[in-house]
Design a protein around this motif. Sequence first.
Motif, PDB file in Angstrom:
ATOM      1  N   ASP A   1       4.355 -11.473   4.981  1.00  0.00           N
ATOM      2  CA  ASP A   1       3.075 -11.048   4.412  1.00  0.00           C
ATOM      3  C   ASP A   1       3.297 -10.666   2.949  1.00  0.00           C
ATOM      4  O   ASP A   1       3.711  -9.543   2.664  1.00  0.00           O
ATOM      5  CB  ASP A   1       2.542  -9.855   5.203  1.00  0.00           C
ATOM      6  CG  ASP A   1       1.169  -9.393   4.743  1.00  0.00           C
ATOM      7  OD1 ASP A   1       0.753  -9.768   3.633  1.00  0.00           O
ATOM      8  OD2 ASP A   1       0.532  -8.621   5.485  1.00  0.00           O
ATOM      9  N   PRO A   2       3.069 -11.595   1.988  1.00  0.00           N
ATOM     10  CA  PRO A   2       3.369 -11.300   0.581  1.00  0.00           C
ATOM     11  C   PRO A   2       2.750 -10.005   0.046  1.00  0.00           C
ATOM     12  O   PRO A   2       3.446  -9.245  -0.635  1.00  0.00           O
ATOM     13  CB  PRO A   2       2.839 -12.535  -0.160  1.00  0.00           C
ATOM     14  CG  PRO A   2       2.988 -13.638   0.842  1.00  0.00           C
ATOM     15  CD  PRO A   2       2.657 -12.997   2.176  1.00  0.00           C
ATOM     16  N   PRO A   3       1.474  -9.687   0.321  1.00  0.00           N
ATOM     17  CA  PRO A   3       0.962  -8.403  -0.167  1.00  0.00           C
ATOM     18  C   PRO A   3       1.708  -7.205   0.426  1.00  0.00           C
ATOM     19  O   PRO A   3       1.979  -6.219  -0.279  1.00  0.00           O
ATOM     20  CB  PRO A   3      -0.511  -8.423   0.273  1.00  0.00           C
ATOM     21  CG  PRO A   3      -0.850  -9.863   0.385  1.00  0.00           C
ATOM     22  CD  PRO A   3       0.394 -10.520   0.904  1.00  0.00           C
TER      23      PRO A   3
ATOM     24  N   TYR B   1       4.822  -7.245   1.416  1.00  0.00           N
ATOM     25  CA  TYR B   1       6.143  -7.234   0.779  1.00  0.00           C
ATOM     26  C   TYR B   1       6.059  -6.560  -0.595  1.00  0.00           C
ATOM     27  O   TYR B   1       6.884  -5.702  -0.932  1.00  0.00           O
ATOM     28  CB  TYR B   1       6.683  -8.655   0.636  1.00  0.00           C
ATOM     29  CG  TYR B   1       8.026  -8.688  -0.063  1.00  0.00           C
ATOM     30  CD1 TYR B   1       9.210  -8.610   0.660  1.00  0.00           C
ATOM     31  CD2 TYR B   1       8.111  -8.770  -1.458  1.00  0.00           C
ATOM     32  CE1 TYR B   1      10.447  -8.615   0.018  1.00  0.00           C
ATOM     33  CE2 TYR B   1       9.336  -8.767  -2.106  1.00  0.00           C
ATOM     34  CZ  TYR B   1      10.494  -8.684  -1.354  1.00  0.00           C
ATOM     35  OH  TYR B   1      11.705  -8.659  -1.998  1.00  0.00           O
ATOM     36  N   ARG B   2       5.079  -6.963  -1.399  1.00  0.00           N
ATOM     37  CA  ARG B   2       4.953  -6.383  -2.737  1.00  0.00           C
ATOM     38  C   ARG B   2       4.712  -4.883  -2.664  1.00  0.00           C
ATOM     39  O   ARG B   2       5.266  -4.122  -3.462  1.00  0.00           O
ATOM     40  CB  ARG B   2       3.823  -7.074  -3.501  1.00  0.00           C
ATOM     41  CG  ARG B   2       4.160  -8.507  -3.923  1.00  0.00           C
ATOM     42  CD  ARG B   2       3.144  -9.033  -4.924  1.00  0.00           C
ATOM     43  NE  ARG B   2       1.827  -9.194  -4.331  1.00  0.00           N
ATOM     44  CZ  ARG B   2       1.402 -10.312  -3.745  1.00  0.00           C
ATOM     45  NH1 ARG B   2       2.210 -11.360  -3.667  1.00  0.00           N
ATOM     46  NH2 ARG B   2       0.188 -10.383  -3.236  1.00  0.00           N
ATOM     47  N   ALA B   3       3.907  -4.444  -1.704  1.00  0.00           N
ATOM     48  CA  ALA B   3       3.645  -3.022  -1.563  1.00  0.00           C
ATOM     49  C   ALA B   3       4.912  -2.268  -1.169  1.00  0.00           C
ATOM     50  O   ALA B   3       5.192  -1.175  -1.672  1.00  0.00           O
ATOM     51  CB  ALA B   3       2.544  -2.790  -0.527  1.00  0.00           C
TER      52      ALA B   3
ATOM     53  N   GLU C   1       9.789  -5.223  -9.474  1.00  0.00           N
ATOM     54  CA  GLU C   1       9.757  -4.720  -8.103  1.00  0.00           C
ATOM     55  C   GLU C   1      10.674  -3.537  -7.899  1.00  0.00           C
ATOM     56  O   GLU C   1      10.543  -2.838  -6.896  1.00  0.00           O
ATOM     57  CB  GLU C   1      10.180  -5.838  -7.145  1.00  0.00           C
ATOM     58  CG  GLU C   1       9.228  -7.011  -7.123  1.00  0.00           C
ATOM     59  CD  GLU C   1       9.742  -8.126  -6.248  1.00  0.00           C
ATOM     60  OE1 GLU C   1      10.956  -8.156  -5.971  1.00  0.00           O
ATOM     61  OE2 GLU C   1       8.942  -8.967  -5.824  1.00  0.00           O
TER      62      GLU C   1
END
Length: 248
Positions: free
Chosen positions: A112-114, A116-118, A246
Amino acid sequence: MVTQLPGGVGISGLTVYDWEAADGLCGGTPHMHLVCSEAYVVIGGTGSVQTLAASGFAETPLHTGDVVWFTPGTIHRLVNDGGLRLVVLMQNSGLPEAGDAVFTFPAPVLADPPAYRAAAALTGDRAAAARCRRDLALEGFLALREGGLQEFHSAAHRLKSELLDTWLVRWRDGPLAAAVETGRQLEQLKAGDLSHLGHGEVSRLERPEHPLFGMCGRLHPYAVPDPPARPLHGSPGSPHLRPPKEYF
Protein backbone atom coordinates in the motif's frame (compact mmCIF):
# COMPACT_ATOMS: atom_id res chain seq x y z
CA MET A 1 33.37 25.93 -6.33
CA VAL A 2 33.05 22.57 -4.52
CA THR A 3 33.95 19.62 -6.71
CA GLN A 4 32.21 16.26 -6.45
CA LEU A 5 33.57 13.81 -3.91
CA PRO A 6 36.06 11.35 -5.47
CA GLY A 7 34.40 8.75 -7.64
CA GLY A 8 30.94 10.19 -7.04
CA VAL A 9 30.61 8.60 -3.60
CA GLY A 10 28.62 9.87 -0.63
CA ILE A 11 29.98 10.12 2.91
CA SER A 12 28.25 10.45 6.28
CA GLY A 13 29.13 10.17 9.93
CA LEU A 14 26.78 7.86 11.86
CA THR A 15 26.18 7.30 15.55
CA VAL A 16 24.06 4.15 15.66
CA TYR A 17 20.84 4.27 17.69
CA ASP A 18 21.08 2.79 21.18
CA TRP A 19 17.33 2.20 21.42
CA GLU A 20 16.41 -1.31 22.51
CA ALA A 21 14.10 -3.20 20.15
CA ALA A 22 11.57 -5.98 20.70
CA ASP A 23 14.22 -8.69 20.34
CA GLY A 24 16.37 -7.11 23.07
CA LEU A 25 18.99 -5.70 20.67
CA CYS A 26 19.77 -2.02 20.23
CA GLY A 27 20.27 -0.49 16.82
CA GLY A 28 18.92 0.81 13.56
CA THR A 29 16.19 0.25 11.02
CA PRO A 30 16.43 -2.72 8.62
CA HIS A 31 16.31 -1.65 4.98
CA MET A 32 17.64 -2.44 1.50
CA HIS A 33 19.14 -0.43 -1.36
CA LEU A 34 18.20 -1.26 -4.93
CA VAL A 35 21.28 0.08 -6.76
CA CYS A 36 23.79 1.33 -4.17
CA SER A 37 26.58 -0.56 -2.45
CA GLU A 38 27.37 0.66 1.06
CA ALA A 39 30.53 0.49 3.19
CA TYR A 40 31.07 0.94 6.93
CA VAL A 41 34.34 2.16 8.41
CA VAL A 42 34.09 1.58 12.18
CA ILE A 43 35.62 4.47 14.14
CA GLY A 44 34.37 3.63 17.63
CA GLY A 45 32.48 1.15 19.77
CA THR A 46 31.34 -2.36 18.97
CA GLY A 47 28.37 -4.02 17.36
CA SER A 48 27.44 -5.94 14.26
CA VAL A 49 25.52 -5.74 11.02
CA GLN A 50 22.81 -8.30 10.43
CA THR A 51 22.23 -9.01 6.75
CA LEU A 52 19.65 -10.94 4.78
CA ALA A 53 20.14 -11.83 1.12
CA ALA A 54 19.43 -14.71 -1.25
CA SER A 55 22.38 -16.50 0.37
CA GLY A 56 20.65 -16.36 3.76
CA PHE A 57 20.94 -14.55 7.09
CA ALA A 58 24.34 -13.51 8.45
CA GLU A 59 25.75 -11.43 11.28
CA THR A 60 29.11 -9.67 10.83
CA PRO A 61 30.87 -8.31 13.95
CA LEU A 62 31.99 -4.67 13.89
CA HIS A 63 34.99 -3.39 15.87
CA THR A 64 37.04 -0.21 15.66
CA GLY A 65 39.12 -0.25 12.49
CA ASP A 66 36.93 -2.74 10.62
CA VAL A 67 35.74 -2.02 7.07
CA VAL A 68 32.67 -3.93 5.88
CA TRP A 69 30.63 -3.44 2.72
CA PHE A 70 27.71 -5.04 0.93
CA THR A 71 26.03 -4.83 -2.46
CA PRO A 72 22.49 -3.88 -3.56
CA GLY A 73 19.80 -6.34 -2.55
CA THR A 74 21.36 -6.95 0.88
CA ILE A 75 18.89 -6.13 3.64
CA HIS A 76 20.90 -4.78 6.56
CA ARG A 77 20.34 -3.90 10.19
CA LEU A 78 22.98 -2.29 12.42
CA VAL A 79 23.20 -3.59 15.99
CA ASN A 80 24.83 -1.37 18.62
CA ASP A 81 26.54 -3.23 21.46
CA GLY A 82 28.01 -0.02 22.85
CA GLY A 83 29.06 3.33 21.41
CA LEU A 84 29.04 2.18 17.77
CA ARG A 85 30.13 4.97 15.43
CA LEU A 86 30.79 4.68 11.72
CA VAL A 87 31.87 6.56 8.65
CA VAL A 88 29.45 5.45 5.93
CA LEU A 89 30.47 5.45 2.28
CA MET A 90 27.65 5.19 -0.24
CA GLN A 91 27.94 4.40 -3.93
CA ASN A 92 26.20 6.80 -6.33
CA SER A 93 26.26 9.91 -4.16
CA GLY A 94 22.80 11.41 -3.91
CA LEU A 95 20.80 8.27 -4.68
CA PRO A 96 20.16 7.21 -1.08
CA GLU A 97 18.82 10.69 -0.32
CA ALA A 98 16.75 10.47 -3.52
CA GLY A 99 14.92 7.41 -2.28
CA ASP A 100 17.18 4.39 -2.93
CA ALA A 101 16.21 2.63 0.27
CA VAL A 102 13.23 0.44 1.09
CA PHE A 103 12.28 -0.31 4.68
CA THR A 104 11.36 -3.88 5.57
CA PHE A 105 7.87 -3.04 6.74
CA PRO A 106 5.33 -5.88 6.98
CA ALA A 107 3.90 -7.05 3.65
CA PRO A 108 0.51 -5.25 3.95
CA VAL A 109 2.33 -1.90 4.37
CA LEU A 110 4.65 -2.60 1.42
CA ALA A 111 1.64 -3.38 -0.75
CA ASP A 112 0.00 0.00 0.00
CA PRO A 113 2.13 2.96 -1.23
CA PRO A 114 0.29 5.63 0.83
CA ALA A 115 0.61 3.45 3.95
CA TYR A 116 4.31 2.90 3.18
CA ARG A 117 4.96 6.64 2.79
CA ALA A 118 3.13 7.37 6.03
CA ALA A 119 5.12 4.74 7.91
CA ALA A 120 8.43 5.97 6.45
CA ALA A 121 7.85 9.67 7.16
CA LEU A 122 9.17 11.38 10.28
CA THR A 123 6.41 13.65 11.54
CA GLY A 124 5.84 15.24 14.94
CA ASP A 125 8.43 14.13 17.51
CA ARG A 126 11.14 12.98 15.11
CA ALA A 127 12.96 10.78 17.63
CA ALA A 128 9.73 9.00 18.57
CA ALA A 129 8.76 8.67 14.88
CA ALA A 130 12.18 7.23 13.98
CA ARG A 131 11.87 4.70 16.78
CA CYS A 132 8.36 3.64 15.70
CA ARG A 133 9.56 3.29 12.11
CA ARG A 134 12.49 1.15 13.27
CA ASP A 135 10.20 -1.12 15.27
CA LEU A 136 7.79 -1.59 12.35
CA ALA A 137 10.65 -2.40 9.97
CA LEU A 138 12.09 -4.86 12.49
CA GLU A 139 8.73 -6.64 12.60
CA GLY A 140 8.90 -7.12 8.84
CA PHE A 141 12.59 -8.04 8.94
CA LEU A 142 12.03 -10.84 11.44
CA ALA A 143 9.22 -12.18 9.24
CA LEU A 144 11.47 -12.05 6.15
CA ARG A 145 14.02 -14.23 7.91
CA GLU A 146 11.38 -16.97 7.70
CA GLY A 147 10.80 -16.42 3.96
CA GLY A 148 9.32 -14.08 1.36
CA LEU A 149 12.48 -12.34 0.11
CA GLN A 150 11.49 -12.45 -3.57
CA GLU A 151 8.12 -10.91 -2.74
CA PHE A 152 9.92 -8.14 -0.84
CA HIS A 153 12.12 -7.45 -3.87
CA SER A 154 9.04 -7.14 -6.08
CA ALA A 155 7.35 -4.80 -3.62
CA ALA A 156 10.50 -2.67 -3.39
CA HIS A 157 10.58 -2.34 -7.18
CA ARG A 158 6.93 -1.30 -7.32
CA LEU A 159 7.48 1.36 -4.66
CA LYS A 160 10.49 2.90 -6.41
CA SER A 161 9.89 2.33 -10.13
CA GLU A 162 8.77 5.92 -10.78
CA LEU A 163 12.14 7.22 -9.53
CA LEU A 164 14.33 5.23 -11.93
CA ASP A 165 14.70 7.99 -14.55
CA THR A 166 15.80 10.40 -11.81
CA TRP A 167 18.33 7.88 -10.52
CA LEU A 168 19.73 7.35 -14.03
CA VAL A 169 20.43 11.07 -14.32
CA ARG A 170 22.16 11.19 -10.93
CA TRP A 171 24.29 8.18 -11.84
CA ARG A 172 25.20 9.65 -15.22
CA ASP A 173 26.09 13.10 -13.84
CA GLY A 174 27.90 11.70 -10.78
CA PRO A 175 29.89 8.44 -10.76
CA LEU A 176 29.70 7.84 -14.52
CA ALA A 177 30.91 11.36 -15.26
CA ALA A 178 33.79 10.87 -12.80
CA ALA A 179 34.87 7.64 -14.50
CA VAL A 180 34.62 9.23 -17.97
CA GLU A 181 36.73 12.17 -16.79
CA THR A 182 39.45 9.81 -15.57
CA GLY A 183 39.44 8.11 -18.98
CA ARG A 184 39.78 11.50 -20.67
CA GLN A 185 42.74 12.40 -18.46
CA LEU A 186 44.46 9.10 -19.22
CA GLU A 187 44.06 9.66 -22.96
CA GLN A 188 45.50 13.17 -22.54
CA LEU A 189 48.50 11.84 -20.65
CA LYS A 190 49.14 9.20 -23.32
CA ALA A 191 49.17 12.04 -25.85
CA GLY A 192 51.58 14.09 -23.72
CA ASP A 193 48.89 16.63 -22.78
CA LEU A 194 49.41 17.66 -19.15
CA SER A 195 46.94 20.55 -19.15
CA HIS A 196 44.58 19.11 -16.52
CA LEU A 197 47.39 19.10 -13.98
CA GLY A 198 47.33 22.89 -14.03
CA HIS A 199 43.77 22.91 -12.68
CA GLY A 200 44.33 21.10 -9.38
CA GLU A 201 42.28 22.41 -6.47
CA VAL A 202 41.25 21.62 -2.90
CA SER A 203 37.64 21.43 -1.69
CA ARG A 204 36.31 21.11 1.82
CA LEU A 205 32.96 20.05 3.26
CA GLU A 206 32.17 21.22 6.76
CA ARG A 207 30.66 18.76 9.23
CA PRO A 208 26.91 19.42 9.45
CA GLU A 209 26.15 21.26 12.66
CA HIS A 210 22.96 19.37 13.53
CA PRO A 211 22.66 15.60 13.05
CA LEU A 212 19.58 14.17 11.38
CA PHE A 213 17.49 11.15 12.33
CA GLY A 214 18.70 8.67 9.72
CA MET A 215 17.69 5.09 9.12
CA CYS A 216 20.29 3.58 11.42
CA GLY A 217 21.21 6.40 13.78
CA ARG A 218 22.01 10.08 14.18
CA LEU A 219 23.44 11.05 10.81
CA HIS A 220 25.87 13.75 9.66
CA PRO A 221 25.64 13.61 5.84
CA TYR A 222 28.33 15.53 3.96
CA ALA A 223 26.28 16.74 1.02
CA VAL A 224 27.81 18.09 -2.20
CA PRO A 225 25.58 20.42 -4.26
CA ASP A 226 23.98 18.80 -7.29
CA PRO A 227 25.50 19.61 -10.70
CA PRO A 228 23.21 21.38 -13.17
CA ALA A 229 20.55 18.99 -14.37
CA ARG A 230 20.72 17.55 -17.90
CA PRO A 231 17.57 15.49 -18.57
CA LEU A 232 17.77 12.07 -20.09
CA HIS A 233 16.59 12.05 -23.69
CA GLY A 234 12.83 11.57 -23.61
CA SER A 235 12.58 11.80 -19.81
CA PRO A 236 9.72 13.93 -18.53
CA GLY A 237 10.08 16.64 -15.93
CA SER A 238 13.09 17.90 -14.04
CA PRO A 239 15.39 15.00 -13.16
CA HIS A 240 16.89 16.68 -10.11
CA LEU A 241 13.65 17.39 -8.30
CA ARG A 242 14.08 15.44 -5.07
CA PRO A 243 11.15 13.33 -3.88
CA PRO A 244 10.08 13.84 -0.27
CA LYS A 245 12.87 12.59 2.00
CA GLU A 246 11.70 9.48 3.80
CA TYR A 247 14.29 9.30 6.49
CA PHE A 248 15.45 12.73 7.57
